[in-house]
Design an enzyme around this catalytic site. Structure first.
Site, PDB file in Angstrom:
ATOM      1  CG  HIS A  97      -1.598   1.002   1.056  1.00 53.17           C
ATOM      2  ND1 HIS A  97      -3.514   0.927   1.023  1.00 53.17           N
ATOM      3  CD2 HIS A  97      -1.944   2.542   1.595  1.00 53.17           C
ATOM      4  CE1 HIS A  97      -3.800   1.873   0.900  1.00 53.17           C
ATOM      5  NE2 HIS A  97      -2.880   2.593   0.768  1.00 53.17           N
ATOM      6  CG  HIS A 119      -0.987   7.037  -1.465  1.00 57.15           C
ATOM      7  ND1 HIS A 119      -2.078   7.014  -2.180  1.00 57.15           N
ATOM      8  CD2 HIS A 119      -1.307   6.183  -0.151  1.00 57.15           C
ATOM      9  CE1 HIS A 119      -2.943   6.883  -1.669  1.00 57.15           C
ATOM     10  NE2 HIS A 119      -2.525   6.281  -0.438  1.00 57.15           N
ATOM     11  CD  GLN A 176      -6.808  11.399  -1.624  1.00 55.08           C
ATOM     12  OE1 GLN A 176      -6.167  10.670  -1.532  1.00 55.08           O
ATOM     13  NE2 GLN A 176      -7.912  11.137  -0.839  1.00 55.08           N
ATOM     14  CG  HIS A 207      -7.431   4.553   0.849  1.00 51.52           C
ATOM     15  ND1 HIS A 207      -7.053   3.871  -0.219  1.00 51.52           N
ATOM     16  CD2 HIS A 207      -6.442   5.409   0.902  1.00 51.52           C
ATOM     17  CE1 HIS A 207      -5.806   4.217  -0.186  1.00 51.52           C
ATOM     18  NE2 HIS A 207      -5.260   4.971   0.778  1.00 51.52           N
ATOM     19  CD  GLU A 218      -6.759   6.472   5.678  1.00 52.33           C
ATOM     20  OE1 GLU A 218      -7.430   6.727   4.465  1.00 52.33           O
ATOM     21  OE2 GLU A 218      -6.044   7.369   6.227  1.00 52.33           O
ATOM     22  CG  ASP A 235      -0.581   5.234   3.226  1.00 48.57           C
ATOM     23  OD1 ASP A 235      -1.008   5.210   1.868  1.00 48.57           O
ATOM     24  OD2 ASP A 235      -1.458   5.723   4.165  1.00 48.57           O
ATOM     25  CD1 TRP A 248      -2.909  12.959   3.821  1.00 51.34           C
ATOM     26  CD2 TRP A 248      -1.978  12.076   2.153  1.00 51.34           C
ATOM     27  NE1 TRP A 248      -3.422  12.920   2.605  1.00 51.34           N
ATOM     28  CE2 TRP A 248      -3.140  12.124   1.617  1.00 51.34           C
ATOM     29  CE3 TRP A 248      -0.725  12.319   0.979  1.00 51.34           C
ATOM     30  CZ2 TRP A 248      -3.484  13.093   0.487  1.00 51.34           C
ATOM     31  CZ3 TRP A 248      -1.388  12.485  -0.147  1.00 51.34           C
ATOM     32  CH2 TRP A 248      -2.348  12.610  -0.562  1.00 51.34           C
TER      33      TRP A 248
HETATM   34 FE   FE2 Z   1      -3.342   5.546   1.474  1.00 49.07          FE
END
Ligand code: FE2
Length: 432
Positions: free
Chosen positions: A58, A60, A153, A211, A214, A310, A316
């Site tokens: 996982h 991005h 997203q 996702h 979350e 991630d 993030w």
């Molecule tokens: Fe993610």
């Protein structure tokens, strides 16, 4: 037989010691003690750990290494991160994304990662991320397996063109159907999005990785819908719930019903320990929730759980270094997975379990598997998590593609306290 590579005197993740591994034509052709033969390269593992490569299930990659552009995430929250990503998307070019992703892949390969599942944001009518990562997937294929997830997203229903973009990206060659039901406007829209996206995957014969839940909302229920749609559509074993942080906060009685439903659907689960512990619980004072899903309980139910990283240096999360052992280390602590068996399992969560989730073929250290391996400066898997040591050699199809020099060998000894000498830890003690 002409061998390309022989690794001598390896310790395997299952604890076998003194094992030799011979490789030819990109495959492992023998795993046994005492292989005496010629090879283009022979590496003496000196009793250290040889593992199949780390797998990051996982990530991005369209956002990685973008930290600070166009600005920093001041609050450090998930929602500001999403807003910040929304500011970056329109101003970044395909070339920007490729350049960052290629730099990240170099780092990941040197850290022993052999495969990455990356979500790619399709809420951009130009599909710049898709175009960029399809190019990167091709460029890095000799060194790294990159699997792409079409990730809406901003919500496949909430974003006005996401449905169309999602179909376009799958037509362009994106591998997996993604989603984000908890970000849709209502719980009902979220449930409908799960149904809609699973139906697309069933029609196209694809895997699903959403996702899901979350948040810290104990009443978020999208994983229940995901399990039910998986079973209804016959997608067992092909569907993953990523994050599932709301499970941390759910009522225990409800979870006692939910986990068997997930097991029945053969749902896969990917917590992202570094990010979950960083981003969840932000509305709490004290006690503050941890936000990692219920790993010990899911594992006990026979559900395949793999840890993902991630984010690395993006809107993030401003830390990270492509080290799946950092991820395992955090997952172990947050999940209180402290028994010897559980600690060893955490190594599987960043190797074999994640390979299974991604559906990788020929993964492992058995005869006939692809000759993809990592030699670590550690004596076993638990020590590897403790030390997060050097990747001395990264091997892809029987060829060494990255090397790192060993350091401080005396620090890398487990269960031998009688050999420790304070002088070994003095500043400026020399490497031996
Ligand atoms: Fe993610």
């Amino acid at each position: 037989m002409n061998f390309d590579l022989i690794l001598k005197n390896a310790t395997l993740p299952d604890g076998q010691t003194g094992v030799d591994i011979a490789c030819a034509d990109g495959l492992i052709v023998a795993v046994e003690r005492g292989i005496h033969a010629e090879a283009k390269e022979i590496i003496d593992a000196e009793g250290q750990l040889v593992s199949p490569p780390f797998i990051d299930p996982h990530f991005h990659m369209d956002a990685t290494l973008s930290l600070g552009t166009p600005r920093m995430n001041v609050s450090g929250t998930l929602l500001e991160g999403i807003a910040l990503w929304g500011e970056l998307k329109p101003v970044q070019s395909v070339e920007d994304i490729i350049e960052r992703a290629m730099r990240y892949c170099d780092l990941a390969i040197s850290m022993g990662i052999g495969a990455i599942r990356s979500h790619v944001d399709i809420c951009d009518d130009a599909l710049k991320g898709v175009e960029a990562l399809l190019d990167v997937r091709k460029q890095v294929a000799p060194y790294l397996d990159l699997q792409l997830v079409a990730f809406p997203q901003d919500g496949v229903f909430r974003d006005p063109t996401a449905k169309e973009n999602l179909m376009r990206s799958l037509d362009m060659g994106v591998d997996v159907v993604g989603g984000i039901p908890h970000f849709e406007r209502t719980m009902q829209d979220g449930a409908d999005s799960v149904k809609f996206l699973c139906e697309i995957a069933a029609e196209r014969g694809l895997m699903v990785d959403m996702h899901c839940d979350e948040s810290d909302d104990p009443l978020s229920r999208h994983v229940e819908t995901l399990a039910n749609e998986t079973r209804r559509l016959g997608l067992e074993g092909r569907v993953t719930g990523s994050h599932l942080t709301s499970m941390h906060s759910m009522d225990n009685y409800y979870v006692s019903k939910l986990i068997p439903l997930m097991a029945e659907a053969e749902l896969r689960v990917i917590p992202n320990p570094l990010i979950n512990i960083m981003l969840q619980g932000r509305h709490d004072t004290y006690p503050k929730r941890r936000g990692q899903t219920r790993v010990p309980e899911l594992k006990a139910a026979g559900i395949t759980v793999g840890f993902g990283s991630d984010c690395v240096m993006d809107p993030w999360y401003s830390l990270g270094k492509a080290d799946m052992l950092d991820v395992a280390h955090m997952g172990l602590h947050v999940g209180q997975l402290s028994s010897r068996a559980d600690m060893a399992w955490c190594f599987e969560a960043v190797t074999t379990n994640s390979a299974k989730i991604m559906g990788l073929k020929g993964y492992g250290l058995e005869k006939g598997c692809k000759a993809n391996m990592v030699l670590l400066q550690a004596s076993n898997t638990i020590e590897a998590i403790r030390l997060r040591p050097n990747r001395l050699a990264v091997i892809r199809e029987g060829v060494v593609i990255s090397r790192t020099s060993p350091n401080h060998p005396k620090l890398f000894m487990e269960n031998r306290p009688d050999t420790l000498n304070p002088a070994d830890y003095a500043p400026n003690s020399s490497d031996t």
